[in-house]
Write an enzyme that holds these catalytic residues in place. Structure first.
Site, PDB file in Angstrom:
ATOM      1  N   ARG A  70       5.350  68.658  99.911  1.00 32.20           N
ATOM      2  CA  ARG A  70       3.785  68.721  99.353  1.00 32.20           C
ATOM      3  C   ARG A  70       3.087  68.129  98.754  1.00 32.20           C
ATOM      4  O   ARG A  70       2.978  67.862  98.085  1.00 32.20           O
ATOM      5  CB  ARG A  70       3.164  70.322  99.877  1.00 32.20           C
ATOM      6  CG  ARG A  70       3.811  70.554 100.965  1.00 32.20           C
ATOM      7  CD  ARG A  70       3.171  71.172 101.925  1.00 32.20           C
ATOM      8  NE  ARG A  70       4.265  71.985 103.150  1.00 32.20           N
ATOM      9  CZ  ARG A  70       5.324  71.605 103.906  1.00 32.20           C
ATOM     10  NH1 ARG A  70       6.033  70.472 103.681  1.00 32.20           N
ATOM     11  NH2 ARG A  70       5.864  72.589 104.150  1.00 32.20           N
TER      12      ARG A  70
ATOM     13  N   SER B 117      -2.360  76.376 104.395  1.00 28.72           N
ATOM     14  CA  SER B 117      -1.294  77.079 103.605  1.00 28.72           C
ATOM     15  C   SER B 117      -2.212  77.096 102.177  1.00 28.72           C
ATOM     16  O   SER B 117      -2.392  75.921 101.708  1.00 28.72           O
ATOM     17  CB  SER B 117      -0.211  76.785 103.498  1.00 28.72           C
ATOM     18  OG  SER B 117       0.908  77.098 104.010  1.00 28.72           O
TER      19      SER B 117
ATOM     20  N   GLU C 254      -2.011  74.013  96.602  1.00 22.52           N
ATOM     21  CA  GLU C 254      -1.473  73.651  98.025  1.00 22.52           C
ATOM     22  C   GLU C 254      -2.770  72.622  98.004  1.00 22.52           C
ATOM     23  O   GLU C 254      -2.339  72.130  98.912  1.00 22.52           O
ATOM     24  CB  GLU C 254      -0.387  73.916  98.967  1.00 22.52           C
ATOM     25  CG  GLU C 254       0.347  73.529  99.864  1.00 22.52           C
ATOM     26  CD  GLU C 254       0.374  73.615 100.755  1.00 22.52           C
ATOM     27  OE1 GLU C 254       1.299  74.102 100.568  1.00 22.52           O
ATOM     28  OE2 GLU C 254       0.484  73.144 102.124  1.00 22.52           O
TER      29      GLU C 254
HETATM   30  C1  LIG Z   1      -4.424  76.181 111.055  1.00 21.75           C
HETATM   31  C2  LIG Z   1      -3.812  75.425 110.228  1.00 21.75           C
HETATM   32  C3  LIG Z   1      -2.114  74.976 110.284  1.00 21.75           C
HETATM   33  C4  LIG Z   1      -1.597  74.286 108.713  1.00 21.75           C
HETATM   34  N1  LIG Z   1      -0.248  73.711 109.060  1.00 21.75           N
HETATM   35  C5  LIG Z   1       0.176  73.147 108.020  1.00 21.75           C
HETATM   36  C6  LIG Z   1       2.103  73.405 108.275  1.00 21.75           C
HETATM   37  O1  LIG Z   1       2.361  73.902 109.170  1.00 21.75           O
HETATM   38  N2  LIG Z   1       2.068  72.170 107.384  1.00 21.75           N
HETATM   39  C7  LIG Z   1       1.692  71.218 106.856  1.00 21.75           C
HETATM   40  O2  LIG Z   1       2.286  69.956 105.784  1.00 21.75           O
HETATM   41  N3  LIG Z   1       0.206  71.804 106.978  1.00 21.75           N
HETATM   42  C8  LIG Z   1      -0.655  72.211 107.414  1.00 21.75           C
HETATM   43  N4  LIG Z   1      -1.754  72.491 107.280  1.00 21.75           N
HETATM   44  C9  LIG Z   1      -2.332  71.830 106.002  1.00 21.75           C
HETATM   45  C10 LIG Z   1      -2.562  70.096 106.260  1.00 21.75           C
HETATM   46  O3  LIG Z   1      -2.506  70.300 108.043  1.00 21.75           O
HETATM   47  C11 LIG Z   1      -1.876  69.131 106.327  1.00 21.75           C
HETATM   48  O4  LIG Z   1      -1.623  69.248 105.287  1.00 21.75           O
HETATM   49  C12 LIG Z   1      -2.099  68.110 106.773  1.00 21.75           C
HETATM   50  O5  LIG Z   1      -1.378  67.541 106.296  1.00 21.75           O
HETATM   51  C13 LIG Z   1      -3.611  66.904 105.620  1.00 21.75           C
HETATM   52  O6  LIG Z   1      -4.127  66.315 106.190  1.00 21.75           O
HETATM   53  P1  LIG Z   1      -5.477  65.336 106.284  1.00 21.75           P
HETATM   54  O7  LIG Z   1      -5.788  64.065 107.594  1.00 21.75           O
HETATM   55  O8  LIG Z   1      -6.221  67.125 106.726  1.00 21.75           O
HETATM   56  O9  LIG Z   1      -6.186  65.230 104.846  1.00 21.75           O
HETATM   57  P2  LIG Z   1      -6.946  66.123 104.531  1.00 21.75           P
HETATM   58  O10 LIG Z   1      -7.316  67.583 104.312  1.00 21.75           O
HETATM   59  O11 LIG Z   1      -8.302  65.557 104.565  1.00 21.75           O
HETATM   60  O12 LIG Z   1      -6.714  65.705 102.448  1.00 21.75           O
HETATM   61  C14 LIG Z   1      -5.107  65.721 101.756  1.00 21.75           C
HETATM   62  C15 LIG Z   1      -4.794  65.369 100.907  1.00 21.75           C
HETATM   63  O13 LIG Z   1      -4.216  64.067 101.250  1.00 21.75           O
HETATM   64  C16 LIG Z   1      -5.268  62.400 100.829  1.00 21.75           C
HETATM   65  N5  LIG Z   1      -5.377  62.068 101.983  1.00 21.75           N
HETATM   66  C17 LIG Z   1      -5.467  61.889 103.441  1.00 21.75           C
HETATM   67  N6  LIG Z   1      -5.482  60.780 104.105  1.00 21.75           N
HETATM   68  C18 LIG Z   1      -4.911  59.579 103.743  1.00 21.75           C
HETATM   69  C19 LIG Z   1      -5.403  58.658 103.250  1.00 21.75           C
HETATM   70  N7  LIG Z   1      -5.211  58.252 104.225  1.00 21.75           N
HETATM   71  N8  LIG Z   1      -3.717  57.609 102.813  1.00 21.75           N
HETATM   72  C20 LIG Z   1      -4.238  58.443 100.925  1.00 21.75           C
HETATM   73  N9  LIG Z   1      -4.308  59.474 100.558  1.00 21.75           N
HETATM   74  C21 LIG Z   1      -5.405  60.567 102.298  1.00 21.75           C
HETATM   75  C22 LIG Z   1      -6.492  63.236 101.055  1.00 21.75           C
HETATM   76  O14 LIG Z   1      -7.212  62.658  99.765  1.00 21.75           O
HETATM   77  C23 LIG Z   1      -5.559  65.029  99.849  1.00 21.75           C
HETATM   78  O15 LIG Z   1      -5.587  64.499  98.402  1.00 21.75           O
HETATM   79  C24 LIG Z   1      -2.408  73.236 108.101  1.00 21.75           C
HETATM   80  C25 LIG Z   1      -3.616  73.342 108.065  1.00 21.75           C
HETATM   81  C26 LIG Z   1      -4.775  74.057 109.115  1.00 21.75           C
HETATM   82  C27 LIG Z   1      -6.595  74.771 109.532  1.00 21.75           C
END
Ligand SMILES: Cc1cc2nc3c(=O)[nH]c(=O)nc-3n(C[C@H](O)[C@H](O)[C@H](O)COP(=O)(O)OP(=O)(O)OC[C@H]3O[C@@H](n4cnc5c(N)ncnc54)[C@H](O)[C@@H]3O)c2cc1C
Length: 298
Positions: free
Chosen positions: A171, A220, A290
């Site tokens: 992560r 998480s 996380e």
């Molecule tokens: C119901 C649910 C289930 C989930 N299950 C999982 C799972 O099974 N496995 C898992 O790993 N995660 C899971 N997650 C967490 C989440 O979906 C992941 O971490 C996902 O990768 C976050 O992506 P995001 O675009 O929403 O990023 P954001 O939440 O918007 O940002 C997360 C981080 O990424 C950075 N970021 C975003 N976009 C960029 C970019 N273009 N360039 C550089 N940095 C960037 C942000 O600055 C921040 O630090 C879950 C979340 C939910 C709500």
């Protein structure tokens, strides 16, 4: 507060005092001082070349792993727009823009009978967030499939990094500070269309059975400590169902926090800290967030 004049002209959209909460999975959080949606990679690079270096910059994707604090986010919040959505299928994998949803990438791979990216269908974020977080689920993670990622650095330089430059671990990635992922290529191999579809259906069913996927949540909350499960430590510390204001530790999966309707970011973050303290007391283990917490308290 930063003067609007300090934001260079871009082709994309700039909004002042734009509320972020409504678009975040938790539905909490204050406003971005400036919400900037660059039109494409050249627009983002030009923005970064001209934007005063003192201006704080935060990038968000689908905000599925974020608590945005109630006082909002100072400076520029960058959210990639439609110009970063493109997905193309290649014989050995998929190239996807950083704003594309993980599930859409998995669906494109499945439609082309390419296997190896099914796990992305279980992660509700964007490709940029997935690379930054080395997202993973159901035995797969980004580090197993990424070939390269293109970024724009904070000084406005565009470059392609290969997987070894990204230092992906659990992560976590070692992206250069302030860099934004704009596009990435993932390996996939020819597979059986029915088997791929069945795997994705299994992932969907398993997510719905074990996670509060339709709730206001952020995935998480805490990283699993080495050789331990965060949810087990939280459960053993008696935190399942614990509440603060309208924030609750999920009964279904106790490493998930829930906004039951009108919780504040402070309720959610305070509840998370209470869980950390109780787990520390019960087991001696210090949990690490996380979920990323951004912005300032109200
Ligand atoms: C119901 C649910 C289930 C989930 N299950 C999982 C799972 O099974 N496995 C898992 O790993 N995660 C899971 N997650 C967490 C989440 O979906 C992941 O971490 C996902 O990768 C976050 O992506 P995001 O675009 O929403 O990023 P954001 O939440 O918007 O940002 C997360 C981080 O990424 C950075 N970021 C975003 N976009 C960029 C970019 N273009 N360039 C550089 N940095 C960037 C942000 O600055 C921040 O630090 C879950 C979340 C939910 C709500």
């Amino acid at each position: 507060m930063i003067a609007a004049l300090d934001i260079p002209t871009i082709r994309g959209r700039v909004q002042e005092r734009a509320m972020l909460g409504p678009t975040s999975w938790f539905r909490v959080g204050g406003a971005a001082e400036f919400l900037i949606r660059p039109a494409d990679e050249a627009d983002l690079a030009a923005l970064f070349r001209e934007l005063a270096y003192e201006m704080p910059v935060t990038v968000i994707g689908a905000a599925s792993n974020l608590i945005i604090r109630d006082g909002g986010v100072a400076g520029a919040v960058v959210k990639l727009a439609r110009g970063f959505n493109e997905i193309s299928v290649e014989p050995d994998g998929i190239v996807a823009g950083a704003a594309a949803l993980d599930v859409t990438v998995a669906e494109h791979a499945a439609a082309a009978s390419l296997s190896g990216l099914e796990f992305l269908s279980g992660i509700p974020g964007t490709i940029g967030g997935a690379v930054a977080m080395n997202a993973g689920a159901y035995g797969g993670d980004i580090s197993q499939v990424l070939q390269w990622a293109e970024i724009v650095t904070r000084s406005g330089e565009s470059m392609r990094l290969n997987i070894h430059d990204l230092g992906l671990s659990y992560r976590h990635s070692n992206l250069p500070p302030g860099a934004i992922v704009t596009r990435a290529k993932f390996s996939a191999v020819p597979g059986d269309a029915r088997a791929i579809a069945a795997r994705m259906a299994q992932i969907k069913a398993s997510g719905e059975a074990t996670q509060p996927v339709r709730a206001r949540t952020g995935g998480s909350t805490f990283a699993n400590p080495p050789d331990m499960k965060a949810w087990e430590l939280i459960d053993a510390a008696g935190c399942r169902g614990l509440m603060r204001g309208r924030a609750q530790v999920s009964e279904l999966h106790c490493n998930f926090l829930l906004n039951l309707g009108d919780a504040s970011a402070a309720d959610l973050e305070g509840l998370g800290e209470e869980v950390r303290a109780r787990v520390q007391k019960a087991s001696g283990v210090s949990l690490h967030w996380e979920i990323k917490r951004i912005g300032i308290p109200a």
